[in-house]
Design an enzyme around this catalytic site. Structure first.
Site, PDB file in Angstrom:
ATOM      1  N   SER A  11      77.971  24.059 -21.053  1.00  0.00           N
ATOM      2  CA  SER A  11      78.522  23.812 -19.716  1.00  0.00           C
ATOM      3  C   SER A  11      77.485  23.682 -18.617  1.00  0.00           C
ATOM      4  O   SER A  11      77.843  23.432 -17.466  1.00  0.00           O
ATOM      5  CB  SER A  11      79.522  24.914 -19.353  1.00  0.00           C
ATOM      6  OG  SER A  11      80.732  24.725 -20.053  1.00  0.00           O
ATOM      7  N   SER A  71      83.971  27.906 -15.216  1.00  0.00           N
ATOM      8  CA  SER A  71      83.559  26.824 -16.106  1.00  0.00           C
ATOM      9  C   SER A  71      84.781  26.125 -16.692  1.00  0.00           C
ATOM     10  O   SER A  71      84.801  25.746 -17.868  1.00  0.00           O
ATOM     11  CB  SER A  71      82.659  27.361 -17.221  1.00  0.00           C
ATOM     12  OG  SER A  71      81.792  26.369 -17.705  1.00  0.00           O
ATOM     13  N   LYS A 119      77.763  20.617 -16.649  1.00  0.00           N
ATOM     14  CA  LYS A 119      78.648  20.524 -15.491  1.00  0.00           C
ATOM     15  C   LYS A 119      77.860  20.370 -14.189  1.00  0.00           C
ATOM     16  O   LYS A 119      78.415  19.937 -13.165  1.00  0.00           O
ATOM     17  CB  LYS A 119      79.554  21.750 -15.420  1.00  0.00           C
ATOM     18  CG  LYS A 119      80.654  21.765 -16.483  1.00  0.00           C
ATOM     19  CD  LYS A 119      81.540  23.002 -16.328  1.00  0.00           C
ATOM     20  CE  LYS A 119      82.778  22.964 -17.215  1.00  0.00           C
ATOM     21  NZ  LYS A 119      82.513  23.290 -18.624  1.00  0.00           N
TER      22      LYS A 119
END
Length: 471
Positions: free
Chosen positions: A160, A218, A163
């Site tokens: 993640s 997340s 991101k």
């Protein structure tokens, strides 16, 4: 603004502007799945198999805990799970880095192994027993000087932390107060076991709410909702890939917008540092990545009013954990954990006038919160060693400013100077690409136009004292 109040982190609330393939079952991102109305209800027995490690299940059986009860405890955080804590899973046969990697940022950054150039008075870099990550890099967030690195261009699964690129690509496109009613199609295509913030279809959320879901929990549901608003997952992935190219992040190949494991999806510690450095030029990015806790909109009650529930940032250097305190001066940025990636983390922190970036990918040691511990060790060393080592490379700027070698042509140099000066002039004293409010200070500092030398200075913000509430 999102509903409820946002509490600032111990390390900071940034403010102001600096400037598909099928997923593998059993792949997880940073936090446990949050149940929501848009997905089939999850049986706790099945959830236990997904979230609780085998050892936990075994202990539950031996001690008389029903598996269903163990699952509930795991989900509630009462049973410690290495997966939920973001701990990397050691590979008994860890792969070796490529013999030759990208040399963007300097020749030494393309060589395998640890790269550091200490002066006689430099503190000793922690050894391999303390720094077990397959790849890491610590750099000066403003000048871009790389103080030390290990295999920084090794292309690995990013989890993640990808991101950050998603946010850097999509965040500027929608005003924070824009509302969006979630459709079932918005939540389609999420990988099995995805981390969720708890978005429900047929309810409306502000863009501000959605970004809190992306950064704090997340939430892949928040990522997919924003991607739907942005023209869909396929379009968003293409835009992210183009943005990576613009940032000279040539190690990165994007397959999913949320960082969920997918064949061919890779990035590097070097590229993740570029994404963080670029994102921190945006005031909203700084706000979200440095927020420790917030209120998130829930379901409607019988009276038709929306409830809210608290969410906490899963970045343990920012929010802390039962076995670690928040890192002094931490101000973001993003953590991750998947089956393929192990633990990944990029963080920014300030001590005095020094702002450092650190990225850690896939620690081999199987200790709770190991990725954060190794990141903290690198930050400690970096703050102590910053003026006592020669840089081994640098974080390059975007292609519009930098060709990746440090050479900037006369035309590009003039254009870059003009653009940055225009941003500075239009800031009105309260914002703009090169106005910073320091991470640890409380006063605005007006920074002059950037000098495009080998080590360009990209100012980062300072921390804002006080509290921000959303309505």
């Amino acid at each position: 603004m999102g509903s409820g109040s946002i509490r600032r982190a111990a390390g900071a609330l940034f403010r102001g502007v600096l400037s598909a393939s099928r997923e593998k079952p059993g792949t997880f991102t940073d936090v446990p799945t949050t149940s929501c109305a848009s997905t089939a209800s999850t049986d706790l027995t099945a959830l236990a198999a997904l979230t609780a490690p085998a050892a936990t299940a075994g202990r539950a059986a031996r001690t008389g805990f029903p598996l269903r009860t163990a699952a509930a405890l795991a989900v509630s955080g009462l049973v410690a799970s290495p997966l939920l804590a973001g701990t990397a899973y050691a590979d008994p046969k860890a792969p070796a880095p490529p013999a030759k990697m990208s040399q963007i940022g300097g020749d030494r950054l393309g060589a395998p192994g640890v790269q550091v150039a200490p002066k006689p008075v430099a503190p000793k870099l922690p050894g391999p027993d303390a720094l077990t990550a397959r790849s890491w890099i610590v750099s000066d967030a403003e000048t871009g000087k790389v103080l030390a690195a290990k295999n920084p261009h090794w292309r690995l699964a990013p989890a993640s932390t990808l991101k950050m690129l998603f946010a850097d690509t999509v965040l500027p496109k929608f005003p924070k107060n824009q509302k969006h009613t979630v459709k079932p199609a918005d939540l389609a295509g999420m990988g099995i076991g995805s981390s969720l913030v708890g978005i429900k279809e047929n309810l409306s959320y502000t863009v501000h709410d959605l970004w809190l879901g992306v950064f704090l929990r997340s939430g892949n549901d928040a990522v997919h909702t924003l991607s739907a608003m942005n023209g869909g997952t396929k379009a968003t992935v293409a835009q992210m890939q183009q943005r990576a190219k613009e940032l000279n992040a040539t190690d990165t190949h994007v397959v999913t917008p949320d960082g969920y494991d997918a064949p061919g999806q890779v990035s590097s510690a070097y590229d993740l540092s570029l994404f963080a450095r670029a994102g921190l030029q945006n005031a909203d990015f700084r706000e979200y990545c440095s927020t420790a806790s917030a209120q998130f909109p829930g379901d409607k009650g019988k009276d038709g009013k929306r409830a809210s529930f608290g969410i906490q940032n899963t970045n343990r250097l920012l929010s802390g954990d039962f076995d670690m305190k928040p890192y002094p001066g931490i101000a973001g940025v993003k953590n991750g954990s998947t089956t393929n990636a192990g633990s990944t983390f990029t963080g920014v922190a300030q001590r005095g006038d020094r702002k450092l970036l650190v990225t850690v990918m896939h620690p081999e040691k199987r200790e709770h919160n190991e990725g954060y511990r190794e990141a903290a060790k690198l930050l400690d060393w970096g703050f102590a060693a910053a003026d006592k080592v020669e840089p081994v490379g640098r974080l390059v700027g975007p292609r519009s400013e930098d060709d990746g070698t440090g050479a900037v042509g006369p035309k590009d140099k003039k254009g870059a100077h003009d653009n940055n000066q225009a941003s500075l002039d239009s800031s009105g004293g309260s914002g703009g690409a090169w106005t910073a409010v320091g991470v640890a200070g409380g006063t605005l500092a007006l920074l002059g136009a950037v000098a495009y030398a080998v080590y360009r200075r990209r100012p980062l913000p300072e921390r804002v004292r006080g509290r921000r509430s959303g309505k």
